[in-house]
Scaffold this motif. Structure first.
Motif, short mmCIF file in Angstrom:
data_model
loop_
_atom_site.label_atom_id
_atom_site.label_comp_id
_atom_site.label_asym_id
_atom_site.label_seq_id
_atom_site.Cartn_x
_atom_site.Cartn_y
_atom_site.Cartn_z
N CYS A 57 0.81 -1.22 0.00
CA CYS A 57 0.00 0.00 0.00
C CYS A 57 0.85 1.28 0.00
O CYS A 57 0.40 2.33 0.49
CB CYS A 57 -0.97 0.03 1.20
N CYS B 183 -4.78 0.53 -2.26
CA CYS B 183 -4.54 -0.46 -1.19
C CYS B 183 -5.75 -1.38 -1.10
O CYS B 183 -6.74 -1.09 -0.41
CB CYS B 183 -4.28 0.24 0.14
N SER C 49 2.96 4.93 4.32
CA SER C 49 1.85 4.72 3.38
C SER C 49 0.71 5.66 3.74
O SER C 49 0.40 5.87 4.92
CB SER C 49 1.37 3.27 3.43
#
Length: 531
Positions: A133, A138, A185
């Motif tokens: 991700c 994601c 992320s």
């Protein structure tokens, strides 16, 4: 698959099994050992929950035993930033040291160092951008959310212990997957949200398992009834704990199951509380009955009247009612039958004694009435009747059981009645004698003419000569003297002698004093039994 130098590749599950098999035996100090691994971009990532040098060395030894050729990283289970060991860095260090000590050309060593740093930078950049991700969308968060939601809906229809544990395992797996999303992320915050949610659900499922275990424990204990009050209180605490645990569950898909269990547990708690009340009441009744029995036994030593016996009878009846009120499936009920039989036997014994005492009193009262009639008959000199009444009274008194509360009173009454009977018999005998004397005198005094009258008492017979009779005797005597009739005189003398013999006969036969009086009531002769 993880590559090995020996050619047999293995998977992460096999490697995890090896870790769990060997490591806990060598590290008993670890409170809760957790380890996981996965393959990512041609290198092996191993997750552990504690930083222990010996533990890390042991993991490295296991990897060497399997001759793992892939590069690997050992990092913290919950924090991806904490890297405890990196084989890539170790290889570079070894290479640098080797070049440092063996290279004789400084420029070559410097170039190699620059290349090593460059390689490490490349690997770091590669690691940074290849984490889940980091680049693009994601999908793992949505996939895990969909998977978990689907499993909850499926398994909530049949929420067995096994299914609950499977849900926990799925949640833990999802948590581990989401923890791989690094802090850099843009999905890390969302992943952290679901991690906390899933961890909370794991804890709630653990509470549910605990509640189900408490349910099992409670049902197991109630299989062996009856139970003591302490045991019932323990079961009560189980249901209370289970209710609190069930109430804390907020997972939407488990609300139906929660309400079902909550209703069941509350009903069971009510049943348990009623059983506690029943057990306490049974124990209280048993203790009251036993205390009353002890009190009765002490009272039985002081019985003196029929009223005392009747009071004891009532107390035994009260104790029996208390024992009979003990309900089944209680501890006290186990003693009920034996105690009840004992108390009933005691009650029957008392009732028999009461019957005996009542019969004794009835007989005594009837005998007393007979005695009163006998005394009345004696006053009227009805000795035959008196004797019969005294004998009836004695026979009645003899029917009374010798072991009664009035035994002494009956004995004294019987002795007195016997004396009265002897007296009455004696009086009757004398009365009979007097009647015989009267019959004798009747013939003597009224043999064709009235010669005399008489009275008879216990010691004396009094004969009163009739004046006409004496005048006749005197007249015949005077006439005989004038006529000189010897035969006539002889008859007169014979008559007088016979009269005297008759009086002496009565005195001798009946051993009684005989007094003869003239018509003027003057004593003229006494006859008595010769000594």
């Amino acid at each position: 698959m993880i590559k090995t130098a020996i050619g047999d590749n293995i998977d992460c599950e096999t490697l995890k099994h090896k870790f769990y098999e060997i490591i806990p035996d060598n590290f008993e100090s670890l409170d809760r050992f957790e380890i996981d691994c996965f393959k990512e971009d041609n290198y092996l990532v191993i997750l552990i929950n504690e930083s222990n040098p010996e533990l890390i060395d042991r993991i490295k030894n296991i990897l060497e035993e399997y001759q793992i050729v892939d590069n690997f990283i050992i990092r913290d289970f919950h924090d991806a930033e904490k890297i405890y060991f990196s084989k890539i860095e170790q290889n570079l260090e070894v290479l640098n040291k080797k070049n440092y000590y063996t290279s004789q050309n400084f420029s070559i060593g410097f170039i190699i160092s620059i290349l090593g740093i460059f390689s490490l930078g490349i690997v770091g950049i590669f690691y940074y951008f290849t984490r889940p991700c980091v680049l693009g969308n994601c999908s793992v968060i949505a996939e895990k959310e969909t998977s978990i939601s689907s499993q909850f809906k499926d398994k909530s229809q049949d929420l067995t212990e096994e299914n609950i544990k499977n849900l926990q395992l799925s949640l833990i797996t999802a948590i581990n997957e989401l923890k791989r999303i690094p802090p850099w992320s843009k999905f890390h915050e969302e992943a952290t949200f679901f991690i906390k949610q899933y961890e909370n659900e794991v804890n709630q499922l653990e509470q549910l398992l605990t509640a189900l275990q408490l349910e099992k424990d409670s049902k197991s204990l109630t299989k062996n009834l009856p139970l003591s009050i302490d045991e019932w209180n323990r079961i009560k605490s189980f249901w209370q704990q289970a209710i609190e645990l069930i109430k804390s569950i907020t997972i939407e898909d488990l609300q139906s199951f929660k309400q079902e269990k909550l209703s069941l547990y509350q009903n069971q708690l009510t049943v348990t509380e009623n059983n506690i009340i029943k057990e306490k009441q049974a124990e209280e009744n048993l203790i009251k009955a036993q205390n009353l029995a002890t009190e009765i036994e002490n009272k039985e030593k002081q019985i003196t009247t029929l009223t005392d016996l009747e009071n004891i009878e009532k107390r035994w009846e009260t104790a029996i009612k208390q024992i009979e009120s003990i309900e089944p499936l209680t501890k006290a009920y186990q003693e009920k039958e034996q105690i009840l039989n004992t108390y009933l036997a005691n009650l029957i014994k008392i009732q028999k004694q009461i019957t005996t005492e009542k019969n004794a009193l009835n007989i005594k009262n009837q005998a007393q009435k007979t005695i009163d009639l006998a005394l009345e008959s004696q006053k009227n000199n009805q000795w035959t009747k008196a004797v019969s009444l005294w004998e009836n009274a004695i026979n009645s008194l003899k029917k009374i059981s010798p072991n009664t509360l009035i035994t002494k009173e009956i004995k004294d009454l019987e002795i007195n009645t016997t004396k009265q009977l002897e007296t009455a018999k004696s009086e009757l005998k004398q009365a009979i004698v007097r009647e015989e004397i009267k019959n004798e005198l009747k013939n003597i005094c009224n043999n064709g003419e009235l010669r005399c009258s008489y009275s008879v008492d216990k010691s004396t017979v009094k004969i009163f000569l009739a004046e006409e009779y004496l005048k006749k005797i005197a007249s015949l005597s005077n006439l005989n003297r004038l006529t000189k009739n010897n035969e006539q005189e002889k008859q007169i003398n014979t008559h007088i002698e016979q009269v005297e013999k008759n009086y002496q006969y009565i005195s001798t036969k009946y051993k009684i004093l005989v007094e003869v009086y003239n018509p003027q009531r003057q004593l003229i002769m006494i006859y008595h039994t010769p000594i």
